[in-house]
Design a protein around this motif. Structure first.
Motif, PDB file in Angstrom:
ATOM      1  N   GLN A  45      63.561  89.545  80.687  1.00 12.58           N
ATOM      2  CA  GLN A  45      63.996  88.635  79.633  1.00 12.58           C
ATOM      3  C   GLN A  45      64.498  87.309  80.201  1.00 12.58           C
ATOM      4  O   GLN A  45      64.259  86.244  79.621  1.00 12.58           O
ATOM      5  N   PRO A  99      62.042  90.018  73.909  1.00 11.32           N
ATOM      6  CA  PRO A  99      61.327  88.895  73.292  1.00 11.32           C
ATOM      7  C   PRO A  99      60.068  88.484  74.053  1.00 11.32           C
ATOM      8  O   PRO A  99      59.863  87.299  74.363  1.00 11.32           O
ATOM      9  N   LEU A 100      59.225  89.441  74.369  1.00  7.39           N
ATOM     10  CA  LEU A 100      57.904  89.195  74.923  1.00  7.39           C
ATOM     11  C   LEU A 100      57.058  90.434  74.677  1.00  7.39           C
ATOM     12  O   LEU A 100      57.605  91.505  74.391  1.00  7.39           O
ATOM     13  N   SER A 202      53.854  81.580  77.921  1.00 10.86           N
ATOM     14  CA  SER A 202      54.892  82.582  77.684  1.00 10.86           C
ATOM     15  C   SER A 202      55.807  82.156  76.541  1.00 10.86           C
ATOM     16  O   SER A 202      56.359  83.012  75.830  1.00 10.86           O
ATOM     17  N   ARG A 206      56.672  84.569  73.358  1.00 13.23           N
ATOM     18  CA  ARG A 206      58.049  84.914  73.008  1.00 13.23           C
ATOM     19  C   ARG A 206      58.382  84.489  71.584  1.00 13.23           C
ATOM     20  O   ARG A 206      59.142  85.165  70.887  1.00 13.23           O
ATOM     21  N   LYS A 209      56.945  87.095  69.189  1.00 15.40           N
ATOM     22  CA  LYS A 209      57.712  88.345  69.244  1.00 15.40           C
ATOM     23  C   LYS A 209      59.060  88.172  68.550  1.00 15.40           C
ATOM     24  O   LYS A 209      59.540  89.090  67.876  1.00 15.40           O
ATOM     25  N   GLN A 210      59.655  86.993  68.686  1.00 13.63           N
ATOM     26  CA  GLN A 210      60.948  86.770  68.055  1.00 13.63           C
ATOM     27  C   GLN A 210      60.851  86.864  66.535  1.00 13.63           C
ATOM     28  O   GLN A 210      61.790  87.333  65.872  1.00 13.63           O
TER      29      GLN A 210
END
Length: 254
Positions: A45, A99-100, A202, A206, A209-210
Motif C-alpha cells: 500500500q 487500494p490496488l 498504478s 488505485r 479500486k478505491q
C-alpha cells in the motif's frame, strides 16, 4: 522480504508477490504468517509504484489449508478464539480493501481459511489441479475470518450459500462455474496474464479500486465481518467443534 515461513518481492512488472512458504504444513496460517502478511500489505500500500498484489502458496500441492490446527487447537474458550479470529479477520479486511488490484493464485488445495483468503482478493485464478472448499461446517464452526461476508460480495448469493452450506470441495472447473474462480490457467501464464489484465498506471488502478472500497465502507462490510467472527467464536467453544477437531487431528496421526 523472506522469513522462514513466507517470502515477498516486487517483480519487474511492479507486481507485489506474497508466498506462504510452509509446504510441509500445507501452507497453513499461524501467527508468524499473519504478521508477515500484514507487513506485506502495508509495504504494498505504501509503495505508489506497485500495480497489483498477488498471494499464493509454495509448491504445487497447497495454496493454503487455513488455520494451523496444531497451533490453534489449544484455543478453547470463546474469548481465546475471538482474539485469534479477529486478528486474522482484520488482516483480511486490509487485503479486501487494499487500494490496488489483488489476485489469489490458487496453486493447489485451498480449504477453510484458505478460501477465506482467496475471497478477500479481487480475482481468484486457479491451476487445473486445484481443489477448494469452505469446509468449516464439517468442524462445527462457520467461517471465522469474515469469509462469508466477503464471499457474498464476490459470488451470487445462491452459489455462495451452496459453497458454505455444503462444505463440499470443488475442482477448479466446478468453482469457475459457481463464479468463485475467474480463470483456470497454467502456471507459465500467470505473470503475463496479470500484466495483460492491468493498465500501466498504478494511479488509475488505485482509483478504480478505491471506488469499490467506498461502496464496501458504505455497506458496513467491516462491521458485518466482525459480527460473523463473533458468531464463529461462540461456536468455537462448543463441544461439537472441539470433538470434530480432535477427530481430525487423530486421523492425521494414522
Amino acid at each position: 522480504m523472506q522469513t522462514s515461513k513466507t517470502e515477498s518481492y516486487i517483480d519487474e512488472q511492479r507486481l507485489f508477490w506474497f508466498r506462504i512458504n510452509r509446504p510441509e504444513k500445507r501452507n497453513a496460517i499461524d501467527y508468524d504468517v499473519m504478521n508477515d502478511l500484514e507487513h506485506a500489505l502495508g509495504e504494498a500500500q505504501a509503495n505508489p509504484l506497485v500495480r497489483a498484489f498477488i498471494i499464493t502458496g509454495a509448491g504445487e500441492q497447497s495454496f493454503c489449508s487455513g488455520g494451523d490446527l496444531s497451533v490453534f487447537h489449544s484455543l478453547y474458550t470463546k474469548e481465546d478464539a475471538y482474539a485469534m479470529l479477529s486478528r486474522m479477520g482484520a488482516i483480511l479486511y486490509k487485503l479486501m480493501t487494499l487500494p490496488l488490484p489483488t489476485y489469489a493464485l490458487i496453486n493447489g488445495t485451498a480449504i477453510g481459511g484458505g478460501c477465506e483468503i482467496a475471497s478477500a482478493c479481487d480475482q481468484r485464478w486457479a491451476m487445473p489441479h486445484a481443489r477448494m472448499g469452505f469446509v468449516q461446517g464439517d468442524l462445527g464452526i462457520t467461517t471465522g475470518w469474515g469469509g462469508a461476508s466477503m464471499l457474498f460480495e464476490k459470488v451470487p448469493s445462491p452459489q455462495a450459500l451452496q459453497m458454505l452450506n455444503s462444505a463440499n470441495i470443488y475442482t477448479a472447473v466446478e468453482a469457475e462455474r459457481l463464479g468463485f474462480i475467474q480463470k483456470v490457467l497454467e502456471k507459465s501464464e500467470v505473470g503475463s496474464m496479470v500484466v495483460e489484465s492491468l493498465v500501466e498506471s498504478s494511479a488509475v488502478l488505485r482509483s478504480y479500486k478505491q471506488a469499490l472500497i467506498t461502496k464496501w465502507e458504505q455497506t458496513n462490510l467491516k462491521e458485518r465481518m466482525l459480527a460473523e467472527i463473533e458468531q464463529c467464536a461462540y461456536l468455537w467453544e462448543q463441544d461439537e467443534h472441539h470433538m470434530a477437531v480432535a477427530r481430525f487431528l487423530q486421523s492425521k496421526k494414522k
